[in-house]
Enzyme design. Structure first.
Site, PDB file in Angstrom:
ATOM      1  N   ASP A  65       0.833  -1.201   0.000  1.00 57.01           N
ATOM      2  CA  ASP A  65       0.000   0.000   0.000  1.00 57.01           C
ATOM      3  C   ASP A  65       0.869   1.252   0.000  1.00 57.01           C
ATOM      4  O   ASP A  65       2.034   1.220   0.394  1.00 57.01           O
ATOM      5  CB  ASP A  65      -0.968   0.006   1.198  1.00 57.01           C
ATOM      6  CG  ASP A  65      -0.259  -0.095   2.540  1.00 57.01           C
ATOM      7  OD1 ASP A  65       0.768  -0.790   2.622  1.00 57.01           O
ATOM      8  OD2 ASP A  65      -0.726   0.541   3.512  1.00 57.01           O
ATOM      9  N   GLU A 130      -0.065  -1.128   5.807  1.00 57.83           N
ATOM     10  CA  GLU A 130       0.990  -0.674   6.713  1.00 57.83           C
ATOM     11  C   GLU A 130       0.833   0.813   6.988  1.00 57.83           C
ATOM     12  O   GLU A 130       1.018   1.285   8.091  1.00 57.83           O
ATOM     13  CB  GLU A 130       2.375  -0.933   6.098  1.00 57.83           C
ATOM     14  CG  GLU A 130       3.524  -0.841   7.116  1.00 57.83           C
ATOM     15  CD  GLU A 130       4.034   0.583   7.318  1.00 57.83           C
ATOM     16  OE1 GLU A 130       4.674   0.821   8.362  1.00 57.83           O
ATOM     17  OE2 GLU A 130       3.815   1.439   6.471  1.00 57.83           O
TER      18      GLU A 130
HETATM   19 ZN   LIG Z   1       6.712   2.021   4.276  1.00 58.01          ZN
END
Ligand SMILES: [Zn+2]
Length: 376
Positions: A65, A130
């Site tokens: 992401d 994340e």
């Molecule tokens: Zn990162």
């Protein structure tokens, strides 16, 4: 590697969506006979791929992401184009951290070709959440699941962008912990003209704040800065000018070194309140455990590989915010973070130097070879 990275960049995988990056990555890993599992957790996609059945488990940890682009018109080249100009590739995620994923996949290809038989297990663990809210953290969940069945990642390489001026000049071997709290100081509300009938929580809090500010929680160590305490919000008052309020609320946060622990900080903090006879309610929230990799297996191999490929030695440190490494740390895993330059991450015109990505790939390949010798 560069074409593959371009394909990844062209996928608009805004956190917490993967949008198909895993399909491309899984395809590569399946060619090397990795066992690939997709684990969906709270509607977030994750990929866990493993190879081998004997020896220590080495894991590459990362995320597909990316953070939002910001105003697209400010970019020199469209953020999801992977546009190449000279030695630079532009795009959201080039440095954080699709670049290191592309480099690691190429290093696996090379390593498998030159070492058909090796004596450790390899895992690739990727999440698509994340950058978002870590409380939805899949990594934390998979780690807890592993602990439940007595599984363990022995060594973990995190591909986050740790480098400053040159690839590999900075390597993280630890991260500070983050412990937050919300405190309610209880007093007794009353008329401001009758001090004998009130207990002003603002005064009680002031006494505590002075002590908290002056407390040395620890002195840090060679890798970590001393633990820092900060207050982010404070609120009290009824709005009326002639009323002493009954309570005060305060939010605070510790960024702490490995010389302190959640327990020691909570004990010391609450001891200060008790010593001052303050009545209070408190909610603690641990948002990240600190970790420090003390064992030398992975660390040594990484340092030697950087020295061999680049000719310089990395600075070993615990700088930066938290990373997903914190979830892995509770297995007692040796964690080292090494990735591209962090100069442009999360910025307009995020980019990576193509020549440096090849250097990173060479370092990763050498790390795999080094581990094969070290873990023999
Ligand atoms: Zn990162």
């Amino acid at each position: 590697m560069i074409e593959f990275l371009q394909k990844l960049i062209q996928i608009e995988s805004l956190s917490p969506r993967d949008e198909g990056c895993f399909d491309l990555i899984e395809d590569r890993l399946q060619k090397l006979s990795f066992d690939c599992k997709r684990i969906n957790y709270l509607n977030v996609e994750n990929l866990y791929a493993t190879f081998g059945s004997k020896g220590k488990l080495f894991c590459f940890l990362g995320h597909t992401d990316v953070v939002p682009t910001g105003p697209i018109e400010k970019w020199s080249h469209p953020p999801f184009s992977g546009h190449i100009e000279g030695d630079l590739m532009y795009g959201r995620g080039t440095a954080d951290m699709k670049g290191s994923i592309a480099a690691f996949l190429d290093s696996l290809d090379e390593f498998f070709l030159s070492n058909p038989d090796f004596n450790f297990r390899i895992a690739v663990l990727l999440t698509s959440n994340e950058e978002g809210d870590s409380s939805d953290g899949f990594i934390d969940k998979i780690v807890n699941d592993m602990i439940d069945v007595d599984e363990k990642i022995d060594l973990c390489l995190v591909g986050e962008p740790t480098s400053y001026l040159k690839i590999g000049d900075s390597v993280r071997i630890g991260r500070r912990g983050s412990l937050g709290g919300s405190l309610k100081v209880l007093g007794k509300q009353g008329h401001i003209a009758y001090p004998e009938n009130v207990n002003n929580p603002i005064f009680s809090a002031s006494d505590a704040i002075v002590e908290l500010k002056n407390t040395v929680w620890d002195n840090g160590n060679a890798i970590f800065q001393p633990t820092s305490f900060q207050i982010s919000n404070i609120h009290s008052g009824t709005g009326a000018k002639n009323v002493v309020p009954g309570e005060l609320e305060m939010f605070f946060n510790f960024r702490y070194s490995t010389e302190s622990s959640q327990e020691t900080l909570i004990d010391e903090f609450e001891a200060i309140l008790k010593k001052l006879n303050i009545e209070y309610e408190i909610d603690w929230k641990l948002s990240g455990l600190p970790y420090l990799t003390e064992k030398d297996n992975l660390k040594d191999v990484v340092v030697k590989s950087i020295e061999k490929i680049t000719g310089y030695s990395p600075d070993l440190n615990a700088k930066g915010g938290t990373s997903d490494g914190r979830f892995i740390a509770k297995m007692g895993t040796e964690i080292v973070e090494l990735g591209p330059l962090n100069e442009t991450i999360h910025q307009i015109d995020e980019h990576i130097k193509i020549s440096e990505l090849w250097t990173l790939k060479n370092i990763y390949t050498d790390i795999l070879k080094g581990l094969n010798k070290k873990l023999a």
